[in-house]
Design a protein around this motif. Structure first.
Motif, PDB file in Angstrom:
ATOM      1  N   LEU A 404      41.644  59.164  41.299  1.00 49.13           N
ATOM      2  CA  LEU A 404      41.126  58.554  42.518  1.00 49.13           C
ATOM      3  C   LEU A 404      40.926  57.051  42.354  1.00 49.13           C
ATOM      4  O   LEU A 404      40.411  56.590  41.328  1.00 49.13           O
ATOM      5  CB  LEU A 404      39.797  59.209  42.898  1.00 49.13           C
ATOM      6  N   GLY A 405      41.315  56.301  43.383  1.00 50.61           N
ATOM      7  CA  GLY A 405      41.193  54.851  43.332  1.00 50.61           C
ATOM      8  C   GLY A 405      40.438  54.282  44.515  1.00 50.61           C
ATOM      9  O   GLY A 405      40.564  54.767  45.644  1.00 50.61           O
ATOM     10  N   ALA A 406      39.638  53.256  44.259  1.00 49.09           N
ATOM     11  CA  ALA A 406      38.967  52.491  45.310  1.00 49.09           C
ATOM     12  C   ALA A 406      39.789  51.243  45.613  1.00 49.09           C
ATOM     13  O   ALA A 406      40.544  50.757  44.766  1.00 49.09           O
ATOM     14  CB  ALA A 406      37.556  52.115  44.886  1.00 49.09           C
ATOM     15  N   ARG A 407      39.645  50.733  46.816  1.00 46.38           N
ATOM     16  CA  ARG A 407      40.391  49.553  47.230  1.00 46.38           C
ATOM     17  C   ARG A 407      39.850  48.308  46.525  1.00 46.38           C
ATOM     18  O   ARG A 407      38.642  48.164  46.340  1.00 46.38           O
ATOM     19  CB  ARG A 407      40.282  49.418  48.752  1.00 46.38           C
ATOM     20  N   ASP A 408      40.754  47.420  46.144  1.00 44.58           N
ATOM     21  CA  ASP A 408      40.394  46.153  45.489  1.00 44.58           C
ATOM     22  C   ASP A 408      40.950  45.014  46.338  1.00 44.58           C
ATOM     23  O   ASP A 408      41.939  44.382  45.991  1.00 44.58           O
ATOM     24  CB  ASP A 408      40.980  46.129  44.080  1.00 44.58           C
ATOM     25  N   PRO A 409      40.321  44.751  47.510  1.00 44.64           N
ATOM     26  CA  PRO A 409      40.907  43.812  48.474  1.00 44.64           C
ATOM     27  C   PRO A 409      41.090  42.394  47.953  1.00 44.64           C
ATOM     28  O   PRO A 409      42.030  41.707  48.349  1.00 44.64           O
ATOM     29  CB  PRO A 409      39.918  43.848  49.648  1.00 44.64           C
ATOM     30  N   ASP A 410      40.226  41.964  47.064  1.00 43.08           N
ATOM     31  CA  ASP A 410      40.278  40.571  46.589  1.00 43.08           C
ATOM     32  C   ASP A 410      41.008  40.412  45.261  1.00 43.08           C
ATOM     33  O   ASP A 410      41.095  39.309  44.726  1.00 43.08           O
ATOM     34  CB  ASP A 410      38.860  40.009  46.462  1.00 43.08           C
ATOM     35  N   GLY A 411      41.521  41.511  44.716  1.00 41.55           N
ATOM     36  CA  GLY A 411      42.304  41.429  43.498  1.00 41.55           C
ATOM     37  C   GLY A 411      41.497  41.106  42.252  1.00 41.55           C
ATOM     38  O   GLY A 411      41.986  40.442  41.350  1.00 41.55           O
ATOM     39  N   HIS A 412      40.262  41.593  42.169  1.00 37.95           N
ATOM     40  CA  HIS A 412      39.447  41.336  40.978  1.00 37.95           C
ATOM     41  C   HIS A 412      39.948  42.105  39.766  1.00 37.95           C
ATOM     42  O   HIS A 412      39.702  41.725  38.627  1.00 37.95           O
ATOM     43  CB  HIS A 412      37.990  41.708  41.241  1.00 37.95           C
ATOM     44  N   TYR A 413      40.648  43.227  40.014  1.00 37.48           N
ATOM     45  CA  TYR A 413      41.084  44.070  38.906  1.00 37.48           C
ATOM     46  C   TYR A 413      42.597  44.278  38.898  1.00 37.48           C
ATOM     47  O   TYR A 413      43.116  45.137  38.191  1.00 37.48           O
ATOM     48  CB  TYR A 413      40.372  45.424  38.968  1.00 37.48           C
ATOM     49  N   GLY A 414      43.311  43.508  39.694  1.00 39.35           N
ATOM     50  CA  GLY A 414      44.761  43.627  39.788  1.00 39.35           C
ATOM     51  C   GLY A 414      45.247  42.848  40.991  1.00 39.35           C
ATOM     52  O   GLY A 414      44.546  41.962  41.491  1.00 39.35           O
ATOM     53  N   PRO A 415      46.441  43.173  41.502  1.00 40.08           N
ATOM     54  CA  PRO A 415      46.957  42.460  42.680  1.00 40.08           C
ATOM     55  C   PRO A 415      46.028  42.632  43.883  1.00 40.08           C
ATOM     56  O   PRO A 415      45.472  43.715  44.083  1.00 40.08           O
ATOM     57  CB  PRO A 415      48.315  43.138  42.929  1.00 40.08           C
ATOM     58  N   GLY A 417      44.591  43.651  47.290  1.00 36.65           N
ATOM     59  CA  GLY A 417      44.975  44.765  48.139  1.00 36.65           C
ATOM     60  C   GLY A 417      45.383  45.997  47.366  1.00 36.65           C
ATOM     61  O   GLY A 417      45.812  46.986  47.962  1.00 36.65           O
ATOM     62  N   GLY A 418      45.249  45.970  46.036  1.00 35.17           N
ATOM     63  CA  GLY A 418      45.602  47.121  45.218  1.00 35.17           C
ATOM     64  C   GLY A 418      44.436  48.091  45.097  1.00 35.17           C
ATOM     65  O   GLY A 418      43.482  48.057  45.876  1.00 35.17           O
ATOM     66  N   PHE A 419      44.515  48.961  44.093  1.00 29.31           N
ATOM     67  CA  PHE A 419      43.498  49.985  43.930  1.00 29.31           C
ATOM     68  C   PHE A 419      43.083  50.071  42.461  1.00 29.31           C
ATOM     69  O   PHE A 419      43.901  49.842  41.565  1.00 29.31           O
ATOM     70  CB  PHE A 419      44.023  51.349  44.403  1.00 29.31           C
ATOM     71  N   VAL A 420      41.821  50.391  42.247  1.00 34.33           N
ATOM     72  CA  VAL A 420      41.299  50.495  40.895  1.00 34.33           C
ATOM     73  C   VAL A 420      40.733  51.903  40.715  1.00 34.33           C
ATOM     74  O   VAL A 420      39.966  52.399  41.541  1.00 34.33           O
ATOM     75  CB  VAL A 420      40.227  49.412  40.633  1.00 34.33           C
ATOM     76  N   MET A 421      41.125  52.556  39.623  1.00 35.50           N
ATOM     77  CA  MET A 421      40.732  53.939  39.399  1.00 35.50           C
ATOM     78  C   MET A 421      39.233  54.039  39.119  1.00 35.50           C
ATOM     79  O   MET A 421      38.659  53.240  38.375  1.00 35.50           O
ATOM     80  CB  MET A 421      41.529  54.529  38.238  1.00 35.50           C
ATOM     81  N   VAL A 422      38.608  55.070  39.718  1.00 33.46           N
ATOM     82  CA  VAL A 422      37.164  55.247  39.567  1.00 33.46           C
ATOM     83  C   VAL A 422      36.789  56.660  39.138  1.00 33.46           C
ATOM     84  O   VAL A 422      35.600  56.966  38.997  1.00 33.46           O
ATOM     85  CB  VAL A 422      36.421  54.899  40.880  1.00 33.46           C
ATOM     86  N   GLY A 423      37.772  57.533  38.957  1.00 29.07           N
ATOM     87  CA  GLY A 423      37.427  58.877  38.512  1.00 29.07           C
ATOM     88  C   GLY A 423      38.500  59.897  38.809  1.00 29.07           C
ATOM     89  O   GLY A 423      39.557  59.577  39.364  1.00 29.07           O
ATOM     90  N   LYS A 424      38.216  61.133  38.405  1.00 28.54           N
ATOM     91  CA  LYS A 424      39.107  62.260  38.641  1.00 28.54           C
ATOM     92  C   LYS A 424      38.293  63.433  39.183  1.00 28.54           C
ATOM     93  O   LYS A 424      37.088  63.518  38.951  1.00 28.54           O
ATOM     94  CB  LYS A 424      39.795  62.715  37.346  1.00 28.54           C
ATOM     95  N   THR A 425      38.965  64.346  39.863  1.00 28.14           N
ATOM     96  CA  THR A 425      38.319  65.598  40.247  1.00 28.14           C
ATOM     97  C   THR A 425      39.351  66.656  40.583  1.00 28.14           C
ATOM     98  O   THR A 425      40.430  66.348  41.082  1.00 28.14           O
ATOM     99  CB  THR A 425      37.367  65.425  41.437  1.00 28.14           C
ATOM    100  N   PHE A 426      38.986  67.910  40.279  1.00 28.15           N
ATOM    101  CA  PHE A 426      39.790  69.049  40.724  1.00 28.15           C
ATOM    102  C   PHE A 426      38.911  70.010  41.504  1.00 28.15           C
ATOM    103  O   PHE A 426      39.338  71.109  41.877  1.00 28.15           O
ATOM    104  CB  PHE A 426      40.406  69.783  39.523  1.00 28.15           C
ATOM    105  N   LYS A 427      37.669  69.594  41.786  1.00 26.25           N
ATOM    106  CA  LYS A 427      36.708  70.477  42.446  1.00 26.25           C
ATOM    107  C   LYS A 427      36.813  70.378  43.960  1.00 26.25           C
ATOM    108  O   LYS A 427      37.133  69.331  44.518  1.00 26.25           O
ATOM    109  CB  LYS A 427      35.298  70.133  41.984  1.00 26.25           C
TER     110      LYS A 427
END
Length: 541
Positions: A404-415, A417-427
């Motif tokens: 799962l990724g959250a939006r990174d509109p200002d590019g603090h963690y990449g390009p 408008g990209g996305f930065v991973m914040v976790g996983k789930t199968f529940k």
């Protein structure tokens, strides 16, 4: 240069410039210069392309279709914005037997005239993957600068027309935006709510308030002018023919002209709300034993009188007179104990929580502010699926664990408008959801290994969490706690997902009263009803 002949390469160059800077001022400058060069007739198409939400809506083209298109690039740029827009219109109009082949031919013809860089831009436009940071707010300010207008005037016009591209066109033609008002039959962007941890803290933020039940339904906007009744979703898609029960209820109201804001959901025989998926399954099908009932919580216009600038207390008085027992349950109070009791009653009745709305607040169409605050027992966030892992045991053969990724509109963690991973789930995944997501993510796949399928980041999913915690594992410094899937949100684009800043605000000691826990203010491109049966959307106000 003749009217309507702006090079498509100009749009591409502007998008590239936007992605290369984090400066809001630089983005506004680049966009305003482009808007000043465009012919007014091209403006709606160009705005839609830059936002990754083309004016035609659904084109019927996905990643798999694009992969199959031969893409020998042209040696020289020749496409214009108008020509690309015409092809998009043809794609949207192509239906029925043989439509897949026709779309393929249209795309092949289009791509054969595009340079390699333009081809990449076309793909991102078609898939809505515009990592430019050029969202509605930046474009609104750019329109104001290009046309030498007050930003607030442009912002209000966009709210009332429900169309930023059309607002930009009107501004470019010199139309008086201040004269734009509500029009019955033209949907407006809905007002949205922030989040508070409790009714008591919500009241502390807004003062005396209307505390209304937060129903587990689908947001609707009902327009009536005489016998002409139209119903729209939160994303402004018209669904009138799919909700005859709502239409009949609106026809029975004692008014000639009205715009109502509310929700619709199905009830059990004893009056309790049915599961959300059952309400959504009613869209586009015969009623049978399931009847959709509308509930209204606001009125924006009645019989020639606009009410969006009137305080909520006045709007509720009008609503009570015309809606009767179709009015959402609630009370007006400044007493925390009364508000807390209203939350308890709402939960006992089977609803999600309460909305706490400042009684003197006006209707800020298209905005998520602090005047409306939702209180729910559990935080929910809208995230984007970045990858999925193949399951094992009884889930063998299905894609299960979601990245799962959250939006990174200002590019603090990449390009930007990209996305930065914040976790996983199968529940929270049912067998039906596992089957659907396996097909869906196979279609969106960009890379596959024996264990993981990485996907094009466009599918939004609503995730319930108990909170967040600091993390050194993920680049955003935050990880989800006890995440589980609530539903897939086909009504939202990836650009509507929650930003990483919103999740970081939930870290212990950082979340102020009223900090939002889920949802965004941007409008979406598709109706929830288009995906009925998958648990595709909930109201978000």
């Amino acid at each position: 240069m003749s009217a309507g002949s702006t090079p498509f390469a100009d749009l591409d160059a502007t998008a590239t410039a936007l992605a290369a800077t984090r400066s809001r001022t630089a983005k506004i400058t680049a966009l305003s210069e482009l808007l000043g060069r465009l012919d007014p007739a091209e403006v709606p198409a160009a705005v839609g392309m830059l936002l990754g939400s083309v004016r035609q809506g659904r084109l019927g083209v996905g990643w798999r279709t694009l992969e199959a298109v031969p893409r020998e690039p042209a040696g020289q740029a020749s496409l214009t914005v108008a020509e690309v827009d015409q092809v998009f219109s043809a794609l949207a109009a192509t239906t029925g037997p043989g439509s897949a082949n026709q779309r393929g031919e249209l795309l092949q013809s289009l791509f054969s005239r595009a340079t390699e860089q333009e081809q990449d831009f076309l793909i991102r436009v078609i898939l809505g993957d515009m990592r430019t940071g050029a969202l509605e707010g930046v474009l609104t300010d750019a329109i104001a600068r290009a046309c030498e207008l007050p930003p607030e005037e442009v912002r209000r016009a966009a709210m009332l027309t429900g169309d930023l591209g059309e607002t930009a066109r009107l501004a470019r033609t010199g139309a008086d935006l201040s004269a734009i008002g509500l029009q019955v039959g033209t949907p407006v962007f809905p007002m949205l709510a922030g989040t508070a941890p409790s009714p008591t803290e919500a009241l502390a933020a807004v003062g005396t308030a209307a505390v209304q039940a937060k129903l587990d339904g689908a947001r609707i906007q009902v327009h009536r002018l005489g016998e002409d009744i139209r119903v729209y979703t939160r994303s402004l898609a018209e669904i009138t023919e799919r909700v005859p029960d709502v239409v009949e209820a609106a026809r029975a109201l004692p008014v000639h002209a009205v715009i109502l804001d509310g929700e619709t959901l199905a009830l059990t025989d004893d009056g309790r709300p049915r599961p959300f998926q059952e309400s959504m399954a009613r869209f586009g099908s015969d009623a049978g034993d399931v009847v959709l009932r509308p509930w209204f919580f606001d009125v924006l216009h009645v019989d020639g009188r606009d009410l969006i600038d009137s305080p909520l207390r006045d709007r509720l008085e009008v609503l009570a007179q015309i809606a009767g027992d179709l009015m959402v349950p609630g009370t007006v109070t400044g007493d925390p104990s009364t508000a807390e009791h209203m939350l308890e009653e709402s939960l006992v009745a089977g609803h999600e929580g309460v909305l706490v709305k400042g009684i003197d607040s006006t209707y800020a169409a298209g905005r998520r502010g602090s005047a409306w605050l939702k209180v729910k027992p559990v935080h929910t966030v809208d995230l984007v699926v970045l990858a999925a892992e193949w399951g094992y045991g009884r889930r063998t053969g299905w894609l299960s664990n979601l990245h799962l990724g959250a939006r990174d509109p200002d590019g603090h963690y990449g390009p930007p408008g990209g996305f930065v991973m914040v976790g996983k789930t199968f529940k929270g995944l049912t067998d039906a959801m596992l089957s659907w997501q396996t097909e869906r993510f196979t279609e969106l796949a960009t890379e596959r290994t024996e264990t993981v399928v990485r996907v094009h980041p466009e599918q939004v999913v609503e995730i319930a969490i108990d909170g967040v915690q600091r993390s050194t594992r993920y680049p955003g410094g935050v990880a989800l706690r006890f995440a589980r899937v609530v539903t897939y949100r086909d009504d939202k684009r990836a650009t509507d997902a929650d930003p990483i800043s919103g999740l970081r605000a939930l870290l212990p000691g950082q979340a102020p009263p009223g900090a939002r826990a889920s949802g965004t203010s941007a409008p979406e491109a598709a109706s929830s009803a288009d995906s009925a049966g998958r648990g595709s959307r909930r109201s978000d106000r």
